[in-house]
Design a protein around this motif. Structure first.
Motif, PDB file in Angstrom:
ATOM      1  N   TYR A 145       0.823  -1.210   0.000  1.00 27.95           N
ATOM      2  CA  TYR A 145       0.000   0.000   0.000  1.00 27.95           C
ATOM      3  C   TYR A 145       0.860   1.264   0.000  1.00 27.95           C
ATOM      4  CZ  TYR A 145      -3.915  -2.986   1.522  1.00 27.95           C
ATOM      5  OH  TYR A 145      -4.883  -3.953   1.622  1.00 27.95           O
ATOM      6  N   PHE A 146       2.106   1.127   0.419  1.00 24.63           N
ATOM      7  CA  PHE A 146       2.955   2.300   0.614  1.00 24.63           C
ATOM      8  C   PHE A 146       4.222   2.187  -0.227  1.00 24.63           C
ATOM      9  CE2 PHE A 146       3.982  -0.904   3.722  1.00 24.63           C
ATOM     10  CZ  PHE A 146       5.365  -0.920   3.779  1.00 24.63           C
ATOM     11  N   ASN A 147       4.842   3.334  -0.493  1.00 22.66           N
ATOM     12  CA  ASN A 147       6.089   3.374  -1.259  1.00 22.66           C
ATOM     13  C   ASN A 147       7.241   3.108  -0.302  1.00 22.66           C
ATOM     14  OD1 ASN A 147       8.246   3.843  -2.922  1.00 22.66           O
ATOM     15  ND2 ASN A 147       7.677   5.940  -3.464  1.00 22.66           N
ATOM     16  N   ILE A 148       7.858   1.972  -0.454  1.00 19.57           N
ATOM     17  CA  ILE A 148       8.903   1.561   0.481  1.00 19.57           C
ATOM     18  C   ILE A 148      10.080   2.533   0.485  1.00 19.57           C
ATOM     19  CG2 ILE A 148      10.140   0.061  -1.140  1.00 19.57           C
ATOM     20  CD1 ILE A 148      10.445  -1.927   1.203  1.00 19.57           C
ATOM     21  N   ASN A 149      10.330   3.199  -0.649  1.00 18.38           N
ATOM     22  CA  ASN A 149      11.455   4.136  -0.734  1.00 18.38           C
ATOM     23  C   ASN A 149      11.270   5.347   0.181  1.00 18.38           C
ATOM     24  OD1 ASN A 149      13.096   2.773  -2.669  1.00 18.38           O
ATOM     25  ND2 ASN A 149      11.608   3.329  -4.236  1.00 18.38           N
ATOM     26  N   LEU A 160      -6.128  -1.279  -3.366  1.00 20.34           N
ATOM     27  CA  LEU A 160      -7.102  -0.249  -2.994  1.00 20.34           C
ATOM     28  C   LEU A 160      -6.691   1.149  -3.440  1.00 20.34           C
ATOM     29  CD1 LEU A 160      -8.018  -1.295   0.665  1.00 20.34           C
ATOM     30  CD2 LEU A 160      -9.489  -1.430  -1.341  1.00 20.34           C
ATOM     31  N   PHE A 161      -5.399   1.476  -3.336  1.00 16.41           N
ATOM     32  CA  PHE A 161      -4.988   2.868  -3.429  1.00 16.41           C
ATOM     33  C   PHE A 161      -4.035   3.148  -4.590  1.00 16.41           C
ATOM     34  CE2 PHE A 161      -5.592   1.944   1.196  1.00 16.41           C
ATOM     35  CZ  PHE A 161      -6.813   2.602   1.324  1.00 16.41           C
ATOM     36  N   ASN A 162      -3.921   4.424  -4.919  1.00 19.96           N
ATOM     37  CA  ASN A 162      -3.064   4.879  -6.011  1.00 19.96           C
ATOM     38  C   ASN A 162      -1.645   4.348  -5.905  1.00 19.96           C
ATOM     39  OD1 ASN A 162      -5.345   6.553  -5.589  1.00 19.96           O
ATOM     40  ND2 ASN A 162      -4.422   8.246  -6.696  1.00 19.96           N
ATOM     41  N   THR A 163      -1.121   4.308  -4.690  1.00 19.09           N
ATOM     42  CA  THR A 163       0.291   3.972  -4.490  1.00 19.09           C
ATOM     43  C   THR A 163       0.643   2.560  -4.952  1.00 19.09           C
ATOM     44  OG1 THR A 163      -0.364   3.530  -2.193  1.00 19.09           O
ATOM     45  CG2 THR A 163       0.800   5.591  -2.627  1.00 19.09           C
ATOM     46  N   SER A 164      -0.373   1.713  -5.167  1.00 20.53           N
ATOM     47  CA  SER A 164      -0.104   0.339  -5.611  1.00 20.53           C
ATOM     48  C   SER A 164      -0.081   0.209  -7.133  1.00 20.53           C
ATOM     49  CB  SER A 164      -1.172  -0.612  -5.047  1.00 20.53           C
ATOM     50  OG  SER A 164      -1.136  -0.650  -3.640  1.00 20.53           O
ATOM     51  N   VAL A 200      -7.490  10.250  -4.332  1.00 15.37           N
ATOM     52  CA  VAL A 200      -7.617   8.795  -4.423  1.00 15.37           C
ATOM     53  C   VAL A 200      -8.448   8.449  -5.657  1.00 15.37           C
ATOM     54  CG1 VAL A 200      -8.478   6.719  -3.284  1.00 15.37           C
ATOM     55  CG2 VAL A 200      -7.465   8.565  -1.929  1.00 15.37           C
ATOM     56  N   VAL A 201      -7.955   7.529  -6.459  1.00 14.01           N
ATOM     57  CA  VAL A 201      -8.689   7.106  -7.653  1.00 14.01           C
ATOM     58  C   VAL A 201     -10.087   6.628  -7.259  1.00 14.01           C
ATOM     59  CG1 VAL A 201      -8.806   5.340  -9.439  1.00 14.01           C
ATOM     60  CG2 VAL A 201      -6.659   6.524  -9.018  1.00 14.01           C
ATOM     61  N   GLY A 202     -11.090   7.146  -7.932  1.00  8.71           N
ATOM     62  CA  GLY A 202     -12.473   6.799  -7.617  1.00  8.71           C
ATOM     63  C   GLY A 202     -13.196   7.871  -6.833  1.00  8.71           C
ATOM     64  N   SER A 203     -12.452   8.823  -6.272  1.00  5.40           N
ATOM     65  CA  SER A 203     -13.067   9.925  -5.523  1.00  5.40           C
ATOM     66  C   SER A 203     -13.419  11.070  -6.458  1.00  5.40           C
ATOM     67  CB  SER A 203     -12.110  10.427  -4.440  1.00  5.40           C
ATOM     68  OG  SER A 203     -10.968  11.051  -5.031  1.00  5.40           O
ATOM     69  N   ARG A 204     -14.348  11.912  -6.023  1.00  2.10           N
ATOM     70  CA  ARG A 204     -14.665  13.124  -6.807  1.00  2.10           C
ATOM     71  C   ARG A 204     -13.451  14.030  -6.890  1.00  2.10           C
ATOM     72  NH1 ARG A 204     -17.965  16.709  -4.972  1.00  2.10           N
ATOM     73  NH2 ARG A 204     -18.207  15.937  -2.835  1.00  2.10           N
ATOM     74  N   HIS A 215       1.365   9.829  -4.437  1.00  5.89           N
ATOM     75  CA  HIS A 215       0.100  10.347  -3.923  1.00  5.89           C
ATOM     76  C   HIS A 215      -0.065   9.901  -2.471  1.00  5.89           C
ATOM     77  CE1 HIS A 215      -1.774  10.672  -8.245  1.00  5.89           C
ATOM     78  NE2 HIS A 215      -0.621  11.294  -8.123  1.00  5.89           N
ATOM     79  N   ILE A 216       0.551  10.625  -1.548  1.00  6.06           N
ATOM     80  CA  ILE A 216       0.541  10.253  -0.135  1.00  6.06           C
ATOM     81  C   ILE A 216       0.101  11.438   0.704  1.00  6.06           C
ATOM     82  CG2 ILE A 216       2.283   8.458  -0.395  1.00  6.06           C
ATOM     83  CD1 ILE A 216       4.379  10.427   0.567  1.00  6.06           C
ATOM     84  N   ILE A 217      -0.385  11.156   1.910  1.00  5.92           N
ATOM     85  CA  ILE A 217      -1.033  12.168   2.744  1.00  5.92           C
ATOM     86  C   ILE A 217      -0.082  13.205   3.319  1.00  5.92           C
ATOM     87  CG2 ILE A 217      -3.008  10.749   3.372  1.00  5.92           C
ATOM     88  CD1 ILE A 217      -1.577   9.981   5.914  1.00  5.92           C
ATOM     89  N   SER A 218       1.220  13.012   3.178  1.00  2.51           N
ATOM     90  CA  SER A 218       2.177  13.993   3.702  1.00  2.51           C
ATOM     91  C   SER A 218       2.744  14.892   2.607  1.00  2.51           C
ATOM     92  CB  SER A 218       3.327  13.274   4.411  1.00  2.51           C
ATOM     93  OG  SER A 218       4.013  12.431   3.498  1.00  2.51           O
ATOM     94  N   ARG A 219       2.300  14.683   1.381  1.00  4.79           N
ATOM     95  CA  ARG A 219       2.861  15.430   0.250  1.00  4.79           C
ATOM     96  C   ARG A 219       1.751  16.117  -0.526  1.00  4.79           C
ATOM     97  NH1 ARG A 219       6.546  11.782  -3.314  1.00  4.79           N
ATOM     98  NH2 ARG A 219       7.752  11.849  -1.375  1.00  4.79           N
ATOM     99  N   ALA A 220       1.863  17.432  -0.702  1.00  3.98           N
ATOM    100  CA  ALA A 220       0.869  18.187  -1.470  1.00  3.98           C
ATOM    101  C   ALA A 220       1.130  17.985  -2.956  1.00  3.98           C
ATOM    102  CB  ALA A 220       0.944  19.666  -1.106  1.00  3.98           C
ATOM    103  N   ASN A 221       0.107  17.581  -3.658  1.00  4.87           N
ATOM    104  CA  ASN A 221       0.260  17.277  -5.082  1.00  4.87           C
ATOM    105  C   ASN A 221      -0.800  17.960  -5.930  1.00  4.87           C
ATOM    106  OD1 ASN A 221       1.553  15.901  -7.235  1.00  4.87           O
ATOM    107  ND2 ASN A 221      -0.073  14.375  -7.256  1.00  4.87           N
TER     108      ASN A 221
END
Length: 544
Positions: A14-18, A100-104, A412-416, A435-441
Motif C-alpha cells: 500500500y505504501f512506497n517503500i522508498n 485499494l490505493f493509487n500507491t499500488s 484517491v482514484v475513484g473519488s470526486r 500520492h501520499i497524505i504527507s505530500r501536497a500534489n
C-alpha cells in the motif's frame, strides 16, 4: 476426483517503500490492517463454489514491513522475487491481485508480469478499489492482466469459478471486464452481497495474525501486554459522498448490515479462538443506524476488548448515550472525522453532513466519559482558502483535542477529488506512487502545494505543541506521553523535545532528564535552519 483449483491472492504494498528506506531518521511504521476483503472473498467462494478450491494469500505489505524494520535488505527485484518464488512453489490456476490505493498502481504491472513470467498459463485477474475505478486503463496498459473485477468480489469470484468458460462468463457478467468487453463498450455493474450474514466465518490460517499487530491507534494507553488486533466490518456502504472518498464506488451508497447476532458471533470467535484483545471496527459508516450501533456497543462490553475505529467516528452521531456506551464497550480513544473547521469547506467543498458549531459539544461528551479525543483534519482541497484554514485552526484551539492528525488531501482514484483534479489538470505529479497524505500534489485556486505543506506543518506545531490542550489543562503526564512518542520516532523534532522538557518540569522530574531534552531542542534549532525558523515564528528562544 478432479484436482482442486488453486487460487493465489496477492496484495501489492500500500505504501512506497522508498519513502521509508531512504530516510536518514526514524519514522512511523506504515499502518495497515489484516486483508479483510480477501479473507471475505476466500470464505465466500469456499462455501459457494461447486468444485474443490485451495487458496493461499501473499500480502507483500508484510514483506515491505520487514525491510522498513531492518529485518532484511531491499533490492530492485525484492518483490518480484518473492512473487516468482511463491508462484513457482504453489503453481496457481488463478492469481488475483488486489489493490485499494493509487500507491499500488505500478506494482500491479510488476506483480502480474512476475506471475506470467514464472507461470504463463495462470489466469491473472485483478480487483479492489483501484481496479474498480481504472479497469479500462489497467487492461490497456498492463498486458499481463487477463480480467478485472468491478466492485466487491465475493459473488463475481464465485460465479467465475463455477463457470466452465471464463471468457464467456466475463463477457456476460456485469462485474467482470476484459479487453474485449472494454472495446465493446460494456457498462460495468456491482454484484453486492446484500445479506452480510451470508459470508461465512473467515479462515485466518491464510495469514499470520501476529503480522497485523502494529495498527493499534493509541499505544500510550494500551500498556505492554501482548495484543492481538483483529478487524471487523459490521456494515458496508455509505450514503454520503465526501469529495476525497472513493469507498462509495466500491461498496455503494446503500448501507448493508451484518445482523447484531452475527457481529457478536464473529467477535466471540475472535476472542475465544484467536485471542483477540483489540477489535478494529472498520465500517465506512458505523453509525449509519444509530440505534443498531448503540446495541452493538452495549453488547461488546461483555468481551472486555479494547475497541478502536481506525476510520474515525461521525461527529453528528455522538450523544450522551453514545458517549457512555463507547466507554462501556472498551473505547478509550476516539478519532473524530472532522476534516475542517470551516462550514464553507464542509458543505461546499467536502459535502460532509457536519457543522463546525456542533464539534465542541460532541467532544465534551466524549471527554466527560474519560475518552481521549483525536481529530482528523484534511487541508489542501481545491477551493479552500487561507481564511478557511484559519477557521480550522481556531476551531481546533477552541475545542481542545488530545491530538490532531493533519493530512494533506490526496486524489484517491475513484473519488470526486481525483476526477476534479484530472479534469482541471490540478495534479502536479501524476506518478501515483507519490500520492501520499504527507505530500501536497494539487495546484488549484487557493491551493499552492508548497504553501499547503508549510501550512499543514505549522498548524500541527501550533495545535499539538505550542498550544497543546493537555498542557493548558495541567495534564502534564498525558501531554508528555504524546511528546515522548514523537521525540522517539523523530529524534530531530525540536518542538517535541522542548515541550517534553516543559512537561517534565511541571511533573517535577529529574533535572538531568529535563536538561537532556532542552539540549536536544537547542541542538536541532542551532543545526537546522527550518527548526530555527519555526522556533522564531512561535517565539521559542533556543538560548533559554
Amino acid at each position: 476426483m478432479s484436482e482442486a483449483k488453486r487460487i493465489l491472492f496477492i496484495i501489492p504494498p500500500y505504501f512506497n517503500i522508498n519513502d521509508y528506506i531512504e530516510r536518514s531518521t526514524p519514522t512511523s511504521l506504515p499502518a495497515f490492517t489484516s486483508p479483510y476483503g480477501i479473507l471475505s472473498i476466500a470464505a465466500y467462494i469456499k462455501a459457494n463454489v461447486k468444485s474443490k478450491v485451495e487458496i493461499e494469500l501473499l500480502d507483500l505489505n508484510i514483506a515491505a514491513l520487514r525491510v522498513v524494520k531492518g529485518d532484511c535488505e531491499y533490492h530492485p527485484s525484492y518483490f518480484t522475487d518473492i512473487v516468482k518464488n511463491k508462484v513457482r512453489d504453489y503453481r496457481p490456476d488463478i492469481v488475483g491481485i488486489s489493490a485499494l490505493f493509487n500507491t499500488s498502481y505500478d506494482d500491479i504491472e510488476s506483480t502480474s508480469r512476475a506471475v506470467k513470467e514464472e507461470h504463463g498459463s495462470a489466469f491473472v485477474i485483478a480487483g479492489g478499489g483501484l481496479h474498480t475505478n481504472l479497469y479500462g486503463k489497467i487492461l490497456e496498459e498492463f498486458p499481463y492482466i487477463d480480467a478485472v473485477c468491478h466492485g466487491e468480489g465475493e459473488i463475481p469470484m464465485a460465479d467465475l469459478l463455477n463457470s466452465p468458460d471464463y471468457e464467456k462468463l466475463i463477457y456476460e457478467h456485469q462485474s467482470w471486464a476484459n479487453r474485449k468487453t472494454v472495446k465493446a463498450g460494456k457498462q460495468m455493474g456491482d454484484s453486492f452481497v446484500f445479506n452480510l450474514d451470508e459470508i461465512p466465518a473467515f479462515d485466518y490460517s491464510l495469514i499470520n495474525l501476529d503480522d497485523y499487530n502494529a495498527r493499534s491507534l493509541d499505544k500510550r494507553y494500551s500498556g505492554d501486554e501482548k495484543k492481538r488486533e483483529m478487524s471487523i466490518h459490521t456494515s458496508r456502504g455509505c450514503p454520503f459522498k465526501c469529495v476525497y472518498c472513493s469507498n462509495i464506488k466500491l461498496h455503494g451508497k446503500k448501507v448493508r448490515f451484518m445482523t447484531i447476532n452475527k457481529v457478536m458471533e464473529e467477535v466471540r470467535r475472535m476472542k475465544n479462538e484467536f485471542g483477540a484483545t483489540v477489535l478494529l471496527i472498520e465500517d465506512d459508516h458505523f453509525f449509519a443506524d444509530v440505534k443498531r450501533s448503540k446495541t452493538i456497543l452495549d453488547q461488546l462490553s461483555e468481551f472486555g476488548l479494547r475497541i478502536e475505529f481506525p476510520n474515525g467516528v461521525a461527529v453528528y452521531a455522538i450523544d450522551e448515550e453514545v458517549g457512555r456506551l463507547l466507554k462501556k464497550a472498551g473505547v478509550s480513544s476516539v478519532s473524530l472525522a472532522i476534516e475542517s473547521g470551516s462550514d464553507y469547506v464542509l458543505k461546499k467543498i467536502i459535502n460532509k453532513p457536519l457543522k463546525a458549531g456542533m464539534i465542541k459539544g460532541k467532544t465534551e461528551i466524549l471527554k466527560k466519559n474519560g475518552i481521549t479525543v483525536h481529530a482528523f483534519i484534511v487541508l489542501g482541497l481545491p477551493g479552500e482558502m487561507d481564511e478557511h484554514r484559519l477557521e480550522t485552526q481556531n476551531m481546533l484551539l477552541d475545542v481542545g483535542f488530545d491530538w490532531v492528525h493533519i493530512f494533506i488531501g490526496i486524489p484517491v482514484v475513484g473519488s470526486r477529488l481525483y476526477d476534479i483534479c484530472v479534469e482541471n489538470d490540478y495534479l502536479i505529479d501524476k506518478d501515483m506512487k507519490h500520492h501520499i497524505i504527507s505530500r501536497a500534489n494539487i495546484k488549484a485556486p487557493g491551493v499552492d502545494p508548497v504553501e499547503i505543506e508549510e501550512a499543514a506543518y505549522k498548524m500541527n506545531l501550533a495545535v499539538n505543541f505550542v498550544n497543546n490542550w493537555n498542557m493548558s489543562q495541567g495534564r502534564y503526564e498525558k501531554a508528555a506521553s504524546y511528546f515522548k512518542n514523537v521525540a522517539e520516532k523523530y529524534p530531530e523534532h525540536a518542538f517535541a523535545h522542548w515541550f517534553l522538557s516543559k512537561a517534565y518540569e511541571h511533573m517535577g522530574c529529574d533535572k538531568e532528564l529535563i536538561g537532556r531534552h532542552a539540549d536536544a531542542f537547542r541542538y536541532s534549532v542551532e543545526n537546522n535552519e527550518k527548526w530555527k525558523e519555526y522556533a522564531k515564528h512561535f517565539g521559542l528562544a533556543h538560548n533559554n
